[in-house]
Motif scaffolding. Structure first.
Motif, PDB file in Angstrom:
ATOM      1  N   ARG A 192     -72.409   1.606  -4.255  1.00 18.87           N
ATOM      2  CA  ARG A 192     -72.884   2.981  -4.102  1.00 18.87           C
ATOM      3  C   ARG A 192     -72.399   3.586  -2.782  1.00 18.87           C
ATOM      4  O   ARG A 192     -71.979   4.750  -2.728  1.00 18.87           O
ATOM      5  CB  ARG A 192     -74.408   2.985  -4.159  1.00 18.87           C
ATOM      6  CG  ARG A 192     -75.039   4.355  -4.216  1.00 18.87           C
ATOM      7  CD  ARG A 192     -76.547   4.236  -4.270  1.00 18.87           C
ATOM      8  NE  ARG A 192     -77.095   3.727  -3.010  1.00 18.87           N
ATOM      9  CZ  ARG A 192     -77.866   2.657  -2.903  1.00 18.87           C
ATOM     10  NH1 ARG A 192     -78.179   1.943  -3.968  1.00 18.87           N
ATOM     11  NH2 ARG A 192     -78.338   2.279  -1.720  1.00 18.87           N
ATOM     12  N   LEU A 195     -68.737   4.558  -3.123  1.00 18.23           N
ATOM     13  CA  LEU A 195     -68.564   5.778  -3.899  1.00 18.23           C
ATOM     14  C   LEU A 195     -69.019   7.014  -3.123  1.00 18.23           C
ATOM     15  O   LEU A 195     -68.439   8.096  -3.282  1.00 18.23           O
ATOM     16  CB  LEU A 195     -69.339   5.672  -5.214  1.00 18.23           C
ATOM     17  CG  LEU A 195     -68.842   4.605  -6.191  1.00 18.23           C
ATOM     18  CD1 LEU A 195     -69.803   4.485  -7.373  1.00 18.23           C
ATOM     19  CD2 LEU A 195     -67.432   4.925  -6.688  1.00 18.23           C
ATOM     20  N   ALA A 196     -70.051   6.854  -2.291  1.00 19.72           N
ATOM     21  CA  ALA A 196     -70.569   7.993  -1.542  1.00 19.72           C
ATOM     22  C   ALA A 196     -69.508   8.560  -0.607  1.00 19.72           C
ATOM     23  O   ALA A 196     -69.370   9.787  -0.469  1.00 19.72           O
ATOM     24  CB  ALA A 196     -71.814   7.584  -0.759  1.00 19.72           C
ATOM     25  N   ALA A 199     -66.894  10.498  -2.865  1.00 24.95           N
ATOM     26  CA  ALA A 199     -67.387  11.389  -3.916  1.00 24.95           C
ATOM     27  C   ALA A 199     -66.619  12.710  -3.915  1.00 24.95           C
ATOM     28  O   ALA A 199     -66.328  13.275  -2.859  1.00 24.95           O
ATOM     29  CB  ALA A 199     -68.879  11.644  -3.727  1.00 24.95           C
ATOM     30  N   GLU A 204     -69.317  14.716  -8.049  1.00 26.20           N
ATOM     31  CA  GLU A 204     -70.041  13.470  -7.818  1.00 26.20           C
ATOM     32  C   GLU A 204     -70.974  13.640  -6.623  1.00 26.20           C
ATOM     33  O   GLU A 204     -70.681  14.405  -5.707  1.00 26.20           O
ATOM     34  CB  GLU A 204     -69.083  12.318  -7.504  1.00 26.20           C
ATOM     35  CG  GLU A 204     -68.085  11.968  -8.574  1.00 26.20           C
ATOM     36  CD  GLU A 204     -67.146  10.878  -8.088  1.00 26.20           C
ATOM     37  OE1 GLU A 204     -67.291   9.734  -8.531  1.00 26.20           O
ATOM     38  OE2 GLU A 204     -66.277  11.192  -7.249  1.00 26.20           O
ATOM     39  N   GLU A 205     -72.049  12.872  -6.608  1.00 31.95           N
ATOM     40  CA  GLU A 205     -72.896  12.806  -5.429  1.00 31.95           C
ATOM     41  C   GLU A 205     -73.712  11.521  -5.458  1.00 31.95           C
ATOM     42  O   GLU A 205     -73.968  10.948  -6.524  1.00 31.95           O
ATOM     43  CB  GLU A 205     -73.834  14.009  -5.334  1.00 31.95           C
ATOM     44  CG  GLU A 205     -74.926  14.042  -6.379  1.00 31.95           C
ATOM     45  CD  GLU A 205     -75.943  15.137  -6.087  1.00 31.95           C
ATOM     46  OE1 GLU A 205     -75.778  15.867  -5.095  1.00 31.95           O
ATOM     47  OE2 GLU A 205     -76.908  15.255  -6.866  1.00 31.95           O
ATOM     48  N   VAL A 206     -74.072  11.056  -4.284  1.00 34.90           N
ATOM     49  CA  VAL A 206     -75.003   9.938  -4.133  1.00 34.90           C
ATOM     50  C   VAL A 206     -76.229  10.493  -3.434  1.00 34.90           C
ATOM     51  O   VAL A 206     -76.140  11.018  -2.318  1.00 34.90           O
ATOM     52  CB  VAL A 206     -74.379   8.786  -3.336  1.00 34.90           C
ATOM     53  CG1 VAL A 206     -75.429   7.720  -3.034  1.00 34.90           C
ATOM     54  CG2 VAL A 206     -73.218   8.174  -4.121  1.00 34.90           C
ATOM     55  N   THR A 210     -79.318   6.732  -6.038  1.00 31.89           N
ATOM     56  CA  THR A 210     -78.811   7.206  -7.328  1.00 31.89           C
ATOM     57  C   THR A 210     -77.416   7.801  -7.187  1.00 31.89           C
ATOM     58  O   THR A 210     -77.162   8.597  -6.288  1.00 31.89           O
ATOM     59  CB  THR A 210     -79.757   8.259  -7.929  1.00 31.89           C
ATOM     60  OG1 THR A 210     -81.029   7.670  -8.181  1.00 31.89           O
ATOM     61  CG2 THR A 210     -79.209   8.817  -9.242  1.00 31.89           C
ATOM     62  N   TYR A 211     -76.527   7.393  -8.081  1.00 30.02           N
ATOM     63  CA  TYR A 211     -75.202   7.996  -8.194  1.00 30.02           C
ATOM     64  C   TYR A 211     -75.228   8.943  -9.386  1.00 30.02           C
ATOM     65  O   TYR A 211     -75.742   8.611 -10.450  1.00 30.02           O
ATOM     66  CB  TYR A 211     -74.137   6.917  -8.404  1.00 30.02           C
ATOM     67  CG  TYR A 211     -72.787   7.465  -8.826  1.00 30.02           C
ATOM     68  CD1 TYR A 211     -71.903   7.986  -7.884  1.00 30.02           C
ATOM     69  CD2 TYR A 211     -72.401   7.459 -10.167  1.00 30.02           C
ATOM     70  CE1 TYR A 211     -70.666   8.490  -8.266  1.00 30.02           C
ATOM     71  CE2 TYR A 211     -71.164   7.960 -10.553  1.00 30.02           C
ATOM     72  CZ  TYR A 211     -70.303   8.478  -9.606  1.00 30.02           C
ATOM     73  OH  TYR A 211     -69.075   8.979  -9.991  1.00 30.02           O
ATOM     74  N   ARG A 212     -74.660  10.117  -9.192  1.00 28.19           N
ATOM     75  CA  ARG A 212     -74.711  11.149 -10.238  1.00 28.19           C
ATOM     76  C   ARG A 212     -73.355  11.834 -10.329  1.00 28.19           C
ATOM     77  O   ARG A 212     -72.689  12.046  -9.323  1.00 28.19           O
ATOM     78  CB  ARG A 212     -75.801  12.158  -9.874  1.00 28.19           C
ATOM     79  CG  ARG A 212     -76.121  13.206 -10.900  1.00 28.19           C
ATOM     80  CD  ARG A 212     -77.217  14.144 -10.397  1.00 28.19           C
ATOM     81  NE  ARG A 212     -78.496  13.457 -10.222  1.00 28.19           N
ATOM     82  CZ  ARG A 212     -79.125  13.334  -9.057  1.00 28.19           C
ATOM     83  NH1 ARG A 212     -78.592  13.835  -7.945  1.00 28.19           N
ATOM     84  NH2 ARG A 212     -80.282  12.708  -8.995  1.00 28.19           N
ATOM     85  N   ARG A 213     -72.929  12.171 -11.547  1.00 28.90           N
ATOM     86  CA  ARG A 213     -71.657  12.876 -11.697  1.00 28.90           C
ATOM     87  C   ARG A 213     -71.649  13.695 -12.985  1.00 28.90           C
ATOM     88  O   ARG A 213     -72.394  13.420 -13.929  1.00 28.90           O
ATOM     89  CB  ARG A 213     -70.484  11.907 -11.704  1.00 28.90           C
ATOM     90  CG  ARG A 213     -70.368  11.021 -12.931  1.00 28.90           C
ATOM     91  CD  ARG A 213     -68.961  10.438 -13.076  1.00 28.90           C
ATOM     92  NE  ARG A 213     -68.011  11.491 -13.361  1.00 28.90           N
ATOM     93  CZ  ARG A 213     -66.852  11.619 -12.733  1.00 28.90           C
ATOM     94  NH1 ARG A 213     -66.477  10.764 -11.807  1.00 28.90           N
ATOM     95  NH2 ARG A 213     -66.035  12.619 -13.043  1.00 28.90           N
ATOM     96  N   GLU A 225     -76.340   9.738 -14.643  1.00 26.71           N
ATOM     97  CA  GLU A 225     -77.043   9.281 -13.448  1.00 26.71           C
ATOM     98  C   GLU A 225     -77.235   7.770 -13.530  1.00 26.71           C
ATOM     99  O   GLU A 225     -77.634   7.255 -14.570  1.00 26.71           O
ATOM    100  CB  GLU A 225     -78.409   9.949 -13.329  1.00 26.71           C
ATOM    101  CG  GLU A 225     -78.366  11.460 -13.245  1.00 26.71           C
ATOM    102  CD  GLU A 225     -79.754  12.080 -13.248  1.00 26.71           C
ATOM    103  OE1 GLU A 225     -79.988  12.989 -12.444  1.00 26.71           O
ATOM    104  OE2 GLU A 225     -80.602  11.642 -14.056  1.00 26.71           O
TER     105      GLU A 225
END
Length: 452
Positions: A192, A195-196, A199, A204-206, A210-213, A225
């Motif tokens: 995570r 990825l942050a 992003a 995308e966002e962390v 939680t990772y969300r895209r 999510e």
């Protein structure tokens, strides 16, 4: 890699850790559940092997890995083994021989097992109707679905739904929630964090853990999510326009997060390195993150050349705002879907050439493809090839153009030309650990290097 044990006296196969204690002389071992099923065994009701990742062995030939990735993408949902073999340039007979040798099952058997296992998870986790489960899992008809489930699990889908345990069902206020199994030891926090830093703004966002895209499914937007789950799994919440083909969306998520890749052999090898070893031992569960698409990786690599992660994020944000599709009402900082290849294919640039090849499904941009194979792309220099191969799942790529990677090499006093060779064939894993280490210095200027 997980090894499955089958018991000839009961006709059942189990995953490691199952409480069953059969006599050793009565057991057979298989590298993949599809191989056990092809041999006539059914899944244990106690350990439920369909709840753990079923990947392929790290030492399998690159052609087998590429064919497996095409299976994950759904090439056999409505296609044939002959069509799959043609995609990778070999005869169907030779393809079957390779799969039987390295995986113990044919491509068709692997595809069938994968669809059936995914359907069984949906029957446990969700309240989707049996019909929705069938099409979400990649089956072409309800009849085919019922027949396959009876062959693999010895029961009809409706009976399997009735057998689920009370704790299996996942309740969601919105979207569809299902378990995303990972290999033992997987470090979600480390992945995570990786990825942050990388992003894509608006896409995308962390947020906390939680990772969300955003994603696009056949032209329609959706949101995914991923958050911590229980032992052995993450939780994936999907907000999609429809559920048909969900198995392929989940497969892309699994590749993006690296949840199914077993890096045990690489961790063991790199832990002994005098300089890299401490980094690897500090984060043994760091997987090599994959990519949602080759296009996203390539655009990031081109726009980020010679820039810090912060500067790259600014360029990516402008790119997404200009060419992406705005989607109002999304959670957090999500605003757009990533631009489609068609939106940039006409550009007279590296990005335009890459977009054209992505739109044309160029084989050199398939998951698992190595940097040498990508030499077929005339616009792709050494750095772009390694950037792509690293995030597309090749185990031996080294994306030296990454700012954090170079920052780590500078801090550790490593000469890449001298160090990289000793990390073969695990250069991608080595790079992931160096990048994670260098992320702490991500806005510090570093000198560019070049290696062959």
């Amino acid at each position: 890699m997980t090894t499955y044990s089958a018991v000839v006296t009961t006709g059942i196969y189990c995953r490691p850790g199952c409480g069953a204690k059969p006599l050793l002389r009565n057991t057979r071992t298989y590298e993949h559940p599809a191989a056990a099923e092809a041999a006539g065994f059914r899944a244990c009701l106690r350990c439920r092997p369909y709840r753990v990742p079923a990947s392929i062995e790290a030492g399998a030939p690159e052609l087998v890995c590429r064919a497996w990735q095409l299976i994950i993408d759904g090439v056999l949902d409505g296609g044939t083994e002959a069509a799959l073999a043609a995609r990778i340039g070999m005869s169907p007979r030779h393809l079957r021989r390779l799969f039987l040798k390295h995986l113990g099952a044919t491509p068709d058997q692997l595809a069938r097992s994968r669809r059936a296992h995914f359907a069984r998870r949906l029957l446990d986790d969700s309240d989707l109707t049996v019909l929705d489960v069938a099409f979400a899992s990649g089956f072409g008809s309800l009849r085919q679905f019922n027949r396959t489930m009876r062959e693999v699990f010895r029961a009809a889908p409706s009976d399997l739904r009735e057998r689920r345990q009370r704790a299996d069902r996942l309740v969601a206020d919105g979207g569809l929630v299902l378990r995303l199994p990972f290999v033992p030891g997987y470090d979600w926090a480390a992945v995570r964090g990786f990825l942050a830093v990388r992003a894509v703004p608006g896409v995308e966002e962390v947020d906390g853990d939680t990772y969300r895209r955003t994603v696009t499914v056949d032209g329609a937007p959706g949101v995914l999510e991923v958050s911590p789950g229980g032992a052995g799994h993450l939780l994936l919440r999907a907000h999609l326009p429809y559920w048909e083909g969900l198995i392929h969306v989940v497969g892309q998520v699994a590749r993006l997060l690296g949840v199914e890749a077993d890096h045990g052999a690489g961790v063991a090898a790199l832990s002994a390195d005098p300089v890299l070893g401490p980094l690897v031992r500090a984060r043994p569960g760091l997987a090599v993150p994959g990519a949602w698409s080759a296009l996203e990786v390539g655009v990031r690599a081109v726009l980020g050349r010679g820039r810090t992660p912060g500067e790259t994020a600014d360029r990516l944000g402008e790119f997404v705002t200009t060419l992406g599709t705005r989607v109002p009402g999304l959670p957090g900082g999500l605003t757009h879907t990533f631009p489609e290849a068609a939106a940039m294919a006409g550009e007279a640039s590296v990005i335009g050439a890459l977009a054209a090849d992505v739109a044309g499904e160029h084989e050199a941009l398939g998951h698992g493809t190595g940097p040498d194979t990508m030499a077929a792309l005339p616009y792709a220099d050494r750095d772009l090839r390694h950037d792509l191969a690293f995030r597309l799942g090749h185990p031996d790529a080294f994306p030296l153009a990454d700012h954090s990677l170079r920052a780590a090499l500078d801090e550790l006093g490593l000469d890449p030309a001298a160090s990289v060779e000793r990390w073969r064939p695990w250069r991608s894993l080595a790079a992931a650990h160096l990048m994670a280490h260098g992320d702490a210095r991500r806005d510090v200027p570093v000198a560019a290097e070049a290696i062959g």
